[in-house]
Design an enzyme around this catalytic site. Structure first.
Site, PDB file in Angstrom:
ATOM      1  N   SER A  37       0.806  -1.222   0.000  1.00  0.00           N
ATOM      2  CA  SER A  37       0.000   0.000   0.000  1.00  0.00           C
ATOM      3  C   SER A  37       0.839   1.272   0.000  1.00  0.00           C
ATOM      4  O   SER A  37       1.890   1.346   0.651  1.00  0.00           O
ATOM      5  CB  SER A  37      -0.878  -0.017   1.252  1.00  0.00           C
ATOM      6  OG  SER A  37      -1.418   1.257   1.488  1.00  0.00           O
TER       7      SER A  37
ATOM      8  N   GLU B 228       0.078   3.653   1.684  1.00  0.00           N
ATOM      9  CA  GLU B 228       0.067   4.097   3.087  1.00  0.00           C
ATOM     10  C   GLU B 228       1.454   3.873   3.721  1.00  0.00           C
ATOM     11  O   GLU B 228       1.804   4.517   4.707  1.00  0.00           O
ATOM     12  CB  GLU B 228      -1.031   3.327   3.843  1.00  0.00           C
ATOM     13  CG  GLU B 228      -1.228   3.667   5.306  1.00  0.00           C
ATOM     14  CD  GLU B 228      -1.916   5.002   5.609  1.00  0.00           C
ATOM     15  OE1 GLU B 228      -2.466   5.638   4.696  1.00  0.00           O
ATOM     16  OE2 GLU B 228      -1.882   5.412   6.786  1.00  0.00           O
TER      17      GLU B 228
ATOM     18  N   TYR C 132      -1.616   0.374  10.681  1.00  0.00           N
ATOM     19  CA  TYR C 132      -1.882  -0.301   9.404  1.00  0.00           C
ATOM     20  C   TYR C 132      -0.680  -0.134   8.468  1.00  0.00           C
ATOM     21  O   TYR C 132      -0.215  -1.105   7.861  1.00  0.00           O
ATOM     22  CB  TYR C 132      -3.149   0.284   8.760  1.00  0.00           C
ATOM     23  CG  TYR C 132      -3.344  -0.124   7.318  1.00  0.00           C
ATOM     24  CD1 TYR C 132      -3.898  -1.353   6.974  1.00  0.00           C
ATOM     25  CD2 TYR C 132      -2.964   0.737   6.275  1.00  0.00           C
ATOM     26  CE1 TYR C 132      -4.067  -1.726   5.646  1.00  0.00           C
ATOM     27  CE2 TYR C 132      -3.134   0.370   4.942  1.00  0.00           C
ATOM     28  CZ  TYR C 132      -3.679  -0.861   4.634  1.00  0.00           C
ATOM     29  OH  TYR C 132      -3.840  -1.218   3.311  1.00  0.00           O
TER      30      TYR C 132
ATOM     31  N   PRO D 146      -4.880  10.509  14.533  1.00  0.00           N
ATOM     32  CA  PRO D 146      -3.771  10.885  15.419  1.00  0.00           C
ATOM     33  C   PRO D 146      -2.525  11.292  14.645  1.00  0.00           C
ATOM     34  O   PRO D 146      -1.763  12.150  15.082  1.00  0.00           O
ATOM     35  CB  PRO D 146      -3.492   9.612  16.220  1.00  0.00           C
ATOM     36  CG  PRO D 146      -4.652   8.726  16.023  1.00  0.00           C
ATOM     37  CD  PRO D 146      -5.362   9.142  14.767  1.00  0.00           C
TER      38      PRO D 146
END
Ligand code: NAP
Ligand code: GDD
Length: 322
Positions: free
Chosen positions: A123, A125, A147, A277
């Site tokens: 990913s 991410e 994640y 966060p």
């Protein structure tokens, strides 16, 4: 006959990948985790053509048993706890499925048949607080969520098994990809579903978090083609898959509401609950390696993606279909 085993077949990407592989005459085996309710909404139309089997990335034995029984030629590991906010509430579970689950599948391949080709759903991410713009295969990772951290582990264990055991193990570093089948909690679908509900008088406002975040959004149906192409190469490798464009959540809102003749400013309410966060502010891919090596390019552009998603949610909600 080529046999593909897909984990995460009930998810957005799993459903599109199953359709693609069926069109290429694969036997498709989909791994489904046990649940007290049905998770077949996205693959209902495929159930006569695929084989669904019970298994779970938490459970090593179930993966070994499935590979022994079905002897796939290709394994696509799409299963994950994939929603970023949940990864702060359930960090250990996210690590167990999204990180260690990859090792469990790689171990199963190593024990059953090292000729099985493996695809790992990595990913964008992983780039998190980006160290370079745009992001390519050589951009260092700086994940910003449990994640993202778990996906970095999944990516590197895939590379490690490729290098240690000579497995055909490819990692697709996919940027955000969406569709009318996207889960309702992800921002794109939350917006298109919200637009349809507001237009139809079923909802008055849409509560969102950070509108400034920018993503490289593509269409999931295009991205599963890249997954398949990665496993048709002579050698396994890692590839960035994206459009090379970035757009903000605000722009997504403008187009989605505009398509329904609405002004997003009148309906979108900022809500602190949806801020994270630690945020990933900007993602934009450099997909040139995929373009040149795989011959892959996205077909559906940003505006078309947004408007198709709005249209499908309008259709679904106005006709009372699921
Ligand atoms: P998704 O819609 O959330 O689907 C996730 C799938 O994983 C579902 O089928 C889910 O089953 C299954 N799953 C979850 N935990 C499991 C477990 N313990 N054992 C077996 N299966 C389990 O995700 P997606 O959008 O299709 O994404 C597919 C993969 O690509 C994921 O790994 C995701 O992290 C990754 N990825 C996605 C994007 C994107 O933009 N969509 C971008 C980059 C990478 P249930 O239906 O039972 O919940
Ligand atoms: N979900 C959500 N809900 N996101 C919001 C909201 C909201 O109400 N308001 C603003 N956002 C912002 C988030 O802060 C984030 O910056 C952006 O919208 C995108 O959020 P998501 O759609 O939840 O996706 P994601 O980028 O966090 O993660 C997705 O893409 C990854 C690839 O980069 C998921 O599909 C991951 O599984 C995938 O790996």
């Amino acid at each position: 006959m080529a046999v593909a085993l897909i984990t995460g077949i009930t998810g957005q990407d799993g459903s599109y990948l199953a359709e693609l592989l069926l069109s290429k005459d694969y036997k498709v085996v989909g791994v489904v985790r046990r649940s007290s309710t049905s998770a077949f909404e996205r693959i209902e139309h495929l159930l006569d053509d695929i084989t669904t089997v019970q298994g779970d990335l938490h459970d090593q034995g179930s993966l070994l048993g499935l590979l022994e029984e079905y002897r796939p030629t290709e394994v696509y590991n799409l299963a994950a706890q994939s929603f970023v906010p949940t990864s702060w509430n359930q960090p250990a579970l996210t690590g167990d499925v999204t990180a260690l689950g990859v090792t469990r599948m790689l171990e199963a391949i190593r024990f059953v048949d090292t000729k099985i080709k493996f695809y790992q759903a990595s990913s964008s991410e992983m780039f998190g607080r980006v160290q370079e713009v745009p992001q390519s295969e050589s951009t260092p990772f700086y994940p910003r969520s449990p994640y993202g951290v778990a996906k970095v582990y999944g990516h590197w264990i895939t590379v490690n098994y490729r290098e240690s055991f000579d497995l055909f193990a490819s990692s697709g570093i996919l940027f955000n990809h969406e569709s009318p089948r996207r889960g309702l909690e992800f921002v794109t679908r939350k917006i298109t579903d919200g637009v349809a509900r507001i237009k139809l008088g079923m909802q008055k406002e849409l509560r969102l978090g950070n509108l400034k975040a920018q993503r490289d959004w593509g269409f999931a149906g295009d991205y599963v083609e890249a997954m398949w192409l990665m496993l048709q190469q002579d050698q396994s490798d890692s590839f960035v898959i994206g459009t090379g464009e970035t757009h903000s959540v605000r722009e997504f809102c403008e187009i989605a509401f505009g398509h329904a003749d609405l002004d997003y400013k009148e309906y979108v309410v900022k809500d602190e609950r949806f801020y994270r966060p630690a945020e990933v502010d900007l993602l934009i891919s450099d997909p040139s390696k995929a373009y040149s090596v795989l011959g892959w390019e996205p077909v559906v552009g940003f505006k078309e993606l947004v408007t198709v998603m709005v249209d499908e949610d309008m259709e679904r909600l106005s006709t009372g279909t699921k």
